[in-house]
Design a protein around this motif. Sequence first.
Motif, PDB file in Angstrom:
ATOM      1  N   GLY A   6      22.692  -2.105  36.415  1.00 56.03           N
ATOM      2  CA  GLY A   6      23.360  -0.900  35.954  1.00 56.03           C
ATOM      3  C   GLY A   6      22.510   0.312  36.302  1.00 56.03           C
ATOM      4  N   VAL A   7      23.145   1.458  36.528  1.00 53.04           N
ATOM      5  CA  VAL A   7      22.437   2.700  36.842  1.00 53.04           C
ATOM      6  C   VAL A   7      22.799   3.739  35.794  1.00 53.04           C
ATOM      7  N   TYR A   8      21.766   4.377  35.223  1.00 50.04           N
ATOM      8  CA  TYR A   8      21.982   5.446  34.246  1.00 50.04           C
ATOM      9  C   TYR A   8      21.436   6.756  34.809  1.00 50.04           C
ATOM     10  N   ILE A   9      22.243   7.805  34.762  1.00 51.54           N
ATOM     11  CA  ILE A   9      21.841   9.140  35.216  1.00 51.54           C
ATOM     12  C   ILE A   9      21.862  10.076  34.015  1.00 51.54           C
ATOM     13  N   HIS A  10      20.691  10.654  33.688  1.00 51.88           N
ATOM     14  CA  HIS A  10      20.629  11.547  32.534  1.00 51.88           C
ATOM     15  C   HIS A  10      20.792  12.999  32.973  1.00 51.88           C
ATOM     16  N   ILE A  11      21.738  13.676  32.345  1.00 51.26           N
ATOM     17  CA  ILE A  11      21.999  15.095  32.599  1.00 51.26           C
ATOM     18  C   ILE A  11      21.540  15.868  31.360  1.00 51.26           C
ATOM     19  N   PRO A  12      20.402  16.562  31.414  1.00 50.45           N
ATOM     20  CA  PRO A  12      19.813  17.132  30.193  1.00 50.45           C
ATOM     21  C   PRO A  12      20.276  18.552  29.857  1.00 50.45           C
ATOM     22  N   PHE A  13      21.511  18.892  30.229  1.00 47.96           N
ATOM     23  CA  PHE A  13      22.005  20.251  29.992  1.00 47.96           C
ATOM     24  C   PHE A  13      23.192  20.232  29.030  1.00 47.96           C
ATOM     25  N   CYS A  14      23.192  21.204  28.111  1.00 53.24           N
ATOM     26  CA  CYS A  14      24.310  21.392  27.182  1.00 53.24           C
ATOM     27  C   CYS A  14      24.647  22.866  27.090  1.00 53.24           C
ATOM     28  N   LYS A  15      25.891  23.140  26.793  1.00 55.78           N
ATOM     29  CA  LYS A  15      26.288  24.526  26.522  1.00 55.78           C
ATOM     30  C   LYS A  15      25.704  24.978  25.195  1.00 55.78           C
ATOM     31  N   PRO A  49      14.060   1.730  48.219  1.00 53.11           N
ATOM     32  CA  PRO A  49      13.521   0.453  48.714  1.00 53.11           C
ATOM     33  C   PRO A  49      13.453  -0.630  47.639  1.00 53.11           C
ATOM     34  N   LEU A  50      13.235  -0.220  46.385  1.00 48.25           N
ATOM     35  CA  LEU A  50      13.165  -1.176  45.286  1.00 48.25           C
ATOM     36  C   LEU A  50      14.550  -1.697  44.900  1.00 48.25           C
ATOM     37  N   LEU A  51      15.580  -0.855  45.125  1.00 48.27           N
ATOM     38  CA  LEU A  51      16.928  -1.183  44.656  1.00 48.27           C
ATOM     39  C   LEU A  51      17.833  -1.720  45.750  1.00 48.27           C
ATOM     40  N   LYS A  52      17.388  -1.615  47.004  1.00 46.59           N
ATOM     41  CA  LYS A  52      18.224  -1.998  48.140  1.00 46.59           C
ATOM     42  C   LYS A  52      18.694  -3.448  48.001  1.00 46.59           C
ATOM     43  N   GLY A  53      19.966  -3.654  48.191  1.00 50.73           N
ATOM     44  CA  GLY A  53      20.525  -4.998  48.135  1.00 50.73           C
ATOM     45  C   GLY A  53      20.885  -5.486  46.748  1.00 50.73           C
ATOM     46  N   ARG A  54      20.482  -4.737  45.716  1.00 45.57           N
ATOM     47  CA  ARG A  54      20.831  -5.134  44.358  1.00 45.57           C
ATOM     48  C   ARG A  54      22.276  -4.728  44.072  1.00 45.57           C
ATOM     49  N   PRO A  55      23.156  -5.655  43.727  1.00 40.15           N
ATOM     50  CA  PRO A  55      24.533  -5.264  43.398  1.00 40.15           C
ATOM     51  C   PRO A  55      24.568  -4.422  42.127  1.00 40.15           C
ATOM     52  N   VAL A  56      25.338  -3.357  42.148  1.00 41.37           N
ATOM     53  CA  VAL A  56      25.477  -2.435  41.013  1.00 41.37           C
ATOM     54  C   VAL A  56      26.903  -2.537  40.492  1.00 41.37           C
ATOM     55  N   ASP A  57      27.056  -2.882  39.205  1.00 43.37           N
ATOM     56  CA  ASP A  57      28.414  -2.998  38.648  1.00 43.37           C
ATOM     57  C   ASP A  57      28.688  -1.996  37.537  1.00 43.37           C
ATOM     58  N   SER A  58      27.741  -1.079  37.257  1.00 42.52           N
ATOM     59  CA  SER A  58      28.021  -0.010  36.294  1.00 42.52           C
ATOM     60  C   SER A  58      27.138   1.191  36.598  1.00 42.52           C
ATOM     61  N   ILE A  59      27.728   2.370  36.481  1.00 41.52           N
ATOM     62  CA  ILE A  59      27.008   3.642  36.606  1.00 41.52           C
ATOM     63  C   ILE A  59      27.430   4.491  35.424  1.00 41.52           C
ATOM     64  N   TYR A  60      26.452   5.095  34.762  1.00 45.55           N
ATOM     65  CA  TYR A  60      26.753   5.857  33.543  1.00 45.55           C
ATOM     66  C   TYR A  60      26.066   7.216  33.623  1.00 45.55           C
ATOM     67  N   PHE A  61      26.857   8.276  33.554  1.00 42.93           N
ATOM     68  CA  PHE A  61      26.337   9.639  33.485  1.00 42.93           C
ATOM     69  C   PHE A  61      26.333  10.062  32.015  1.00 42.93           C
ATOM     70  N   GLY A  62      25.127  10.170  31.416  1.00 44.14           N
ATOM     71  CA  GLY A  62      25.009  10.542  30.018  1.00 44.14           C
ATOM     72  C   GLY A  62      24.182  11.802  29.851  1.00 44.14           C
ATOM     73  N   GLY A  63      24.046  12.228  28.606  1.00 44.03           N
ATOM     74  CA  GLY A  63      23.314  13.483  28.417  1.00 44.03           C
ATOM     75  C   GLY A  63      22.915  13.742  26.997  1.00 44.03           C
ATOM     76  N   GLY A  64      22.789  15.047  26.697  1.00 47.29           N
ATOM     77  CA  GLY A  64      23.336  16.168  27.413  1.00 47.29           C
ATOM     78  C   GLY A  64      24.860  16.130  27.540  1.00 47.29           C
ATOM     79  N   THR A  65      25.354  16.985  28.432  1.00 44.07           N
ATOM     80  CA  THR A  65      26.796  17.070  28.661  1.00 44.07           C
ATOM     81  C   THR A  65      27.066  17.039  30.159  1.00 44.07           C
ATOM     82  N   PRO A  66      27.278  15.852  30.741  1.00 47.46           N
ATOM     83  CA  PRO A  66      27.547  15.782  32.177  1.00 47.46           C
ATOM     84  C   PRO A  66      28.724  16.646  32.630  1.00 47.46           C
ATOM     85  N   SER A  67      29.775  16.736  31.810  1.00 49.75           N
ATOM     86  CA  SER A  67      30.927  17.545  32.225  1.00 49.75           C
ATOM     87  C   SER A  67      30.568  19.017  32.335  1.00 49.75           C
TER      88      SER A  67
END
Length: 403
Positions: A6-15, A49-67
């Motif tokens: 799984g991949v998590y992307i943190h967006i640290p911005f809020c209105k 290079p560390l992640l190459k070839g690893r199957p990814v079945d979830s990506i999550y944009f959290g925060g903060g407020t990604p929108s």
Amino acid sequence: MAGVLGVYIHIPFCKSKCDYCDFYSLAGQEELMDRYQRALLAHIKSLLPLLKGRPVDSIYFGGGTPSYYGEKRLREILGFLQHHLSVSRQAEITVECNPDSVDWRGISRLRRAGVNRISLGMQSANPQQLRCIHRIHTPRQVDQAVADIRKAKMENLSLDLIYGLPDQTMADWEDTLEKAIALNPEHISCYGLKVEEDTPLAARVAGGQPLPDGDCQADLYLRAVELLRQAGYRQYEISNFAKPGRESRHNLKYWLGREYVGFGPGAHSYLDGRRYAYRRDLEAYLAASPTREELLEDPQTINAPERAREYLLLRMRTQRGIEEWEYRRKFGLNFEPINRRLEFFERHHWVEQSDRRWHFTPEGFLLSNTLILDLLDAQAGTLNERKNWADLIHPNSSDPENR
């Protein structure tokens, strides 16, 4: 072969920063968004290079407020991940949104880019309670946001709700639940209000702001379980309820001990047997080397006894729970001391068995922190008997990231 990731992307911005929020996020820093985008993409690139070839079945944009960060930046990040990583065509791709920063055109563009799940911060249907915790949206904006999400043909929607708010009564909470159910989301999360240190809410409570007590929070929780069950939502984790097949694949990775990699300040990872997080410091993140290695906090190699601990600690948060032969097979440990504790819990209606798997009842979930500690104590004895491992085990006081 390396497992699914799984991949998590943190967006640290809020209105605007909510009074109860302890997640790493900043208001009034919009001028840093473009710099952050460049730093984030450089960070992801450095780990390819560390992640190459690893199957990814979830990506999550959290925060903060990604929108609030803007759909154009989110699409750029997602496109980069899809181009450079082995992202499954069936991957669950989630973006957290606040109702005040949703429009159907932006959601449509995200859907066409591959986003297929939206997590919307409704929190309450009571405008006074929203103002009390400094939420800047209104109930009407929630309705409009849901309409826009559906207009954009997004078919997987989760709503976040909070119980235990200042002056919240059972009638208030039932009204919020009923209005959330009427919006027909595929998933609902119900979180008890927690007073975190160094938040505006903590200062108000210290100054005399009353909150519903523990017994009242328990009643609110059990009522949510009942109403959501009647509406067709199955509880699959302490705080999470879903229609059949709509459980959050990404969040389940945390509770089932599966691997995920996080990017951004405050993001956590569990990768190649190691847990680590990045320091909650946006300026340091922007100034660091591409790998951000110097920002790592509390890197920890998860050894055999810790994996056994985490099996109990994390899986007992879920309705899937634990199973004797699965435990014996994974860890080669005696299950009998744990079984004796579970049988005692069963007599008090705190746990039950389904398909030979032990899991908490709703009443047991209310006591889960104490009950899990009891199971860990029972386990510690078997670890000590097996290889004198007990002195290597240390409590992990914080849950893994669930954003």
